[in-house]
Each structure stands twice: as C-alpha cells, then as structure tokens.
Motif scaffolding. Structure first.
Motif, short mmCIF file in Angstrom:
data_model
loop_
_atom_site.label_atom_id
_atom_site.label_comp_id
_atom_site.label_asym_id
_atom_site.label_seq_id
_atom_site.Cartn_x
_atom_site.Cartn_y
_atom_site.Cartn_z
N GLY A 1 -58.03 82.27 23.47
CA GLY A 1 -56.62 81.98 23.68
C GLY A 1 -56.11 80.88 22.76
O GLY A 1 -55.00 80.98 22.22
N THR B 1 -43.18 77.22 28.41
CA THR B 1 -44.58 76.78 28.44
C THR B 1 -44.79 75.73 29.52
O THR B 1 -45.78 75.77 30.27
N SER C 1 -50.14 87.48 26.21
CA SER C 1 -48.86 86.86 25.87
C SER C 1 -48.88 86.32 24.45
O SER C 1 -47.89 86.45 23.71
N THR D 1 -53.61 85.25 29.20
CA THR D 1 -52.92 84.43 28.21
C THR D 1 -53.07 85.02 26.81
O THR D 1 -52.20 84.81 25.95
N SER E 1 -57.29 84.07 33.01
CA SER E 1 -57.43 83.43 31.71
C SER E 1 -57.23 84.42 30.58
O SER E 1 -56.64 84.10 29.55
N TYR F 1 -48.30 89.91 30.79
CA TYR F 1 -49.23 89.08 31.54
C TYR F 1 -49.13 89.39 33.04
O TYR F 1 -50.14 89.58 33.73
#
Length: 515
Positions: free
Chosen positions: A20, A52, A169, A166, A163, A200
C-alpha cells in the motif's frame, strides 16, 4: 491471541501495508512526473488531505467504540449473534446518515471552506482546489461504510481484507493518472480518488457477509444501551481523532502562504516517512488492539502491560535505525523515489529532502503515541488522548510559527516531530499513574541497546556513503541498507538483546518448518 499469532498477523499486514505504501509513493511519483511540483499538485495534495483525514478519523473512532462492544458479545450462542447483528446494523445506519450530511454540507460550502483552510490560495489555484475538494468529498460516504466494515472484520481478528482494500483505492488513482490525466487533468485524478473508495467499500462487503451479518438499515437505536455507551465514548474519541488529524490540515494552512511547491514537498516527504511508520508501526498496532481490549476486559493488567512493552520494542528496533538512515540519506531517497524526468527539478529535490530530514525524527514517537493511545482506548478512557492531543496541537502551532522563519517549511516538519514525543511522554505519564509501573528494567535496557546499535550503524553508514558515492544510486542504497541492517542486527546480538533474539528464533523456526 498468542504472541506468535500477533507476529504472524503483523507480518501479513506488513506485507500488505508495504504494498500500500509503495502504491502511495507510486501515486506521488506519477503525479509529479505528469504535473511537476507546483500550483496544481499543491491544490491536489491539499484537497486529498480532507478525505484522507476522514478515513483515519472514522476508522480509528468507529473501531475504538465498536470492537470492544462486539467483544462483549463474543459468544457463539444465538443471543450473542443476534446482539452483534443489531449493533452492527444500527452503527452502519447512524454512520451512513452522518456521512450523507457531511457530504451535503461540504458540497454546499466548498468555496468558503477552501478560503478558510487554504488562505494562501488565490486565482486559478483556489478555483482548482474548490473543484477537487467537492469531487473528493463525495467519497466520505463510502469511507464511513469502509470504517464500519473494517471494524467488524477486525473484531473477528480478520485484518488482511481491510488492509488489502487500501491497495484498490490507490490503484484507482494510478489508473486515473494514466487514463484521464492527460485529458481531464487534476479533476480526473480527483474522481479516481472517489472511485477508489467506492471500490474499497464494495470489496469489503463479501467478507462481512461471510461473517453472517445482514446489512439492512436499523433505526431502533434510541433505547439501545450499548449504542448509548458507544455514543458517550464517541464524542471524546472524535475530538481526539480530529485533533490528531488537524496536524495535516494546519500544516497545509501554514504552508499555503509559503509559496508554490511547499505543500507538495511536505506531502512528498511525509509520504517517504510513512512507509516505515505504516509498515512497522501500523501493521503491529492493528492486531494488538483487540488483544489489549481482551486483557482489560479480563482484568489481566500485567499481561496488558507486557503486550504494550513488547509491542513498543518491536517497533523501536525497526524505526530507530530507520530514523538514522533516513536522516543521513534523505536526498538519496528523494532522488530514487521522485527525481524522474525534468518536471522534478533539483530545487524540488532539495526542498523535499529538507522536509524529509525533519519528518524522519518523528517515527519512534509516532509509533509510541499510537500504541499508547490504543491502550487508553482499551481501558475505555477516551478523554486522556483528547487532552494530550489538544495540548500537543497547540504546541505544534506555536513551534511551527517559531521554526518557520529559521527552517522554512522544514520548521513545520520539525514541529510535528517534537510534538509527537511530547504527546507520547504525556500519555506514558498518565498511564503510569493509572495502572502503576509500566515497564521493567529490561525494557529500558533494550532502549539503550537500540540507541547504541543505531549510533554504531550511523557511523558505518557515513563511511559507506562516501565509499559508494560514485555507484549507481539504486545499487548504492541497496548496499548501504543491507550492510546497515546487518550492523544493527549484529550489534543487538552482541549486546544479547532478547527481543531481537526472539524475532530471529521465530524466523529460523518458520524457515525450518517450511523446509
């Protein structure tokens, strides 16, 4: 959940987190390659800060109230399963409604919000920031859904899927750069961010359904005692998370008046530092939180302290040498990550390196602060992190204004590093008063051994940098990293550090089992 299982989960999460962070770095690399370092990238990196921050806020707050509540109904009988179902449905309903309101208000008041949060933006830069902000704030609804789904899966000790999401995205943003960057510019990239969060949310839907959760709306929360208890903890948690994320927002506010490139180079520097932080700090903290909550529920406070100490030392013995390495090799890392093509100039390299150097100092403090915050959440004390966070945020503004005249945008990075340690020490002091002595003598000896090993490693690194100065940059960095890792590990072995020996023994045992 045993120590072996924690390390196994952390190792798996570390691999996904590394991927990521690499995707995040690749996004920044492609952005600067396509658009350079200037007004457009400043506007984009300012605008993406809000969604974010919302992701971090919602994920942290919802997991902190929802996971302990679901843990209270951990049985497999019909009553427990039904109660978990009701709690999840009602939480998802409340979060979805709140996010719809946030999205609507953000779209209506986009212009004044940008004016307040980016006072240095004018003209075309301001207009672009307004458009990007409006586009990306649509993603907040899906961020809320992701936060609930991730918390539910974490409560069932499933950490991999949240996890891995991510990556989706991040990949959507990279795809947008390639597919619509030339034709639609930054606005097309902003839509890539929103689409990434939509993907996501839909990616997490199947694993949540496999846990036998039905996701129908449920508005019957008025007389729900668990929801009321969650709500009482929610407000201070929300304030604390907002305070924590306010650093990034205030950084953009203060940097918006320093001229073009400063917001971008601060963001690029932070992106480099986030790789080791996310890889080694975040990957361990996620599986530790449910365990800390379980020990607190069972009144096993000594076990909780032991997990806290071991978790910090695992992080420390990775992040301490990483801090030294990143400080001494800031320019080399910036060049290897970002200096590709003519759009990333030597001036941009120097500006980013300057910020990276000062940001690197925060890594151990960041890891300790986050781990201690989770300990307070496990104790269902949400007030203390809010108070210490607010004090630290106020100090950040003061130090930022004090350091900017001397260090320019690097002063904001240094101010952030200083307040992470202040926050960590405040949390340590309060927790010790709450539960008694936290750490044994061996803990502090381990810290000293790590500092000594990092000091020796730093000396070796300085010599190696001179010797390998004429080598190709990638070869030079890989050689220096490998040698320095061996030096740091060798020093810990010579100093008979038990934490390092435990990690080595577990690695050897895993290799033998596979062999």
């Amino acid at each position: 959940m045993t120590s072996h299982k924690i390390l196994k989960s952390a190792a798996l999460l570390a691999a996904v987190t590394l991927a990521g962070r690499i995707v995040g770095l690749l996004r920044n690399i492609l952005l600067t390659h396509e658009f350079g370092v200037g007004a457009e990238t400043d506007a984009f990196l300012w605008a993406i800060t809000i969604p974010t921050a919302m992701l971090s806020i919602m994920t942290g707050v919802i997991s902190s109230v929802l996971i302990p509540t679901l843990k209270g109904y951990g049985g497999q009988d019909g009553t427990s399963r039904l109660r978990r179902q009701e709690i999840v449905q009602r939480t998802l309903t409340i979060v979805s409604l709140a996010c719809i309101i946030i999205v609507a208000l953000s779209l209506i008041f986009a212009k004044p919000l940008v004016r307040v949060l980016a006072p240095g933006f004018t003209g075309a830069k301001y207009a672009l920031a307004v458009d990007l902000f409006a586009i990306m704030m649509v993603s907040v609804f899906f961020i809320g859904v992701v936060s609930v789904f991730s918390s539910v899966l974490n409560a069932h000790h499933e950490f991999f899927a949240p996890s891995l999401g991510t990556l989706l995205s991040g990949a959507a943003v990279i795809a947008a750069i390639y597919l619509v960057g030339h034709t639609c510019g930054m606005r097309g990239i902003a839509w890539g961010v929103t689409i990434g969060f939509i993907l996501y949310a839909f990616y997490l839907l199947p694993p949540v359904r496999r846990k036998q959760y039905k996701l129908r709306p449920d508005f019957r929360w008025r007389d729900d005692r668990d929801l009321r208890s969650m709500g009482e903890r929610f407000a201070p948690l929300l304030i604390g998370s907002v305070v924590s994320q306010s650093y990034l927002i205030l950084e953009k506010v203060l940097a918006s008046g320093l001229g073009d490139q400063k917001i971008t180079t601060l963001g690029l520097a932070n992106g480099i530092v986030q790789v080791p932080i996310g890889l080694f700090a975040g990957a361990l903290a996620v599986p530790l939180f449910p365990l800390l909550s379980e020990y607190v529920k069972q009144q096993r406070m000594e076990d909780m302290k032991g997990v806290l100490a071991k978790g910090f030392l695992y992080q420390y013995h990775i992040l301490a040498p990483a801090t030294v390495g990143l400080i001494l090799l800031a320019e080399e890392f910036v060049r290897i990550f970002y200096a590709h093509g003519g759009n990333f100039t030597d001036e941009a390299v120097q500006l980013t390196s300057w910020a990276t150097l000062w940001f690197a100092l925060c890594m151990v403090g960041w890891a300790g602060r986050d781990l201690l915050t989770r300990a307070f959440y496990a104790l269902e004390d949400t007030r203390t992190p809010v108070i210490t966070g607010a004090l630290s945020l106020g100090l950040y503004v003061v130090l930022g204004l004090l350091f900017i005249p001397w260090l320019d945008h690097g002063g904001l990075a240094l101010a952030f590093s200083v307040v992470t340690y202040v926050n960590m020490f405040l949390l340590t002091w309060v927790l010790r008063r709450r539960v008694g002595k936290l750490f044994r003598r061996e803990f502090y000896l381990s810290l000293l051994k790590g500092a000594a090993a990092a000091l020796v490693m730093g000396g070796v690194l300085i010599v190696l940098r001179e010797v390998t100065g004429g080598w190709p940059l990638i070869v030079m960095l890989l050689t220096v990293i490998a040698v320095c890792a061996a030096v740091y590990g060798g020093m810990l072995l010579l100093l008979r550090e038990p934490i390092f020996r435990e990690l080595v023994d577990q690695l050897i045992g895993r290799l033998r089992r596979r062999g």
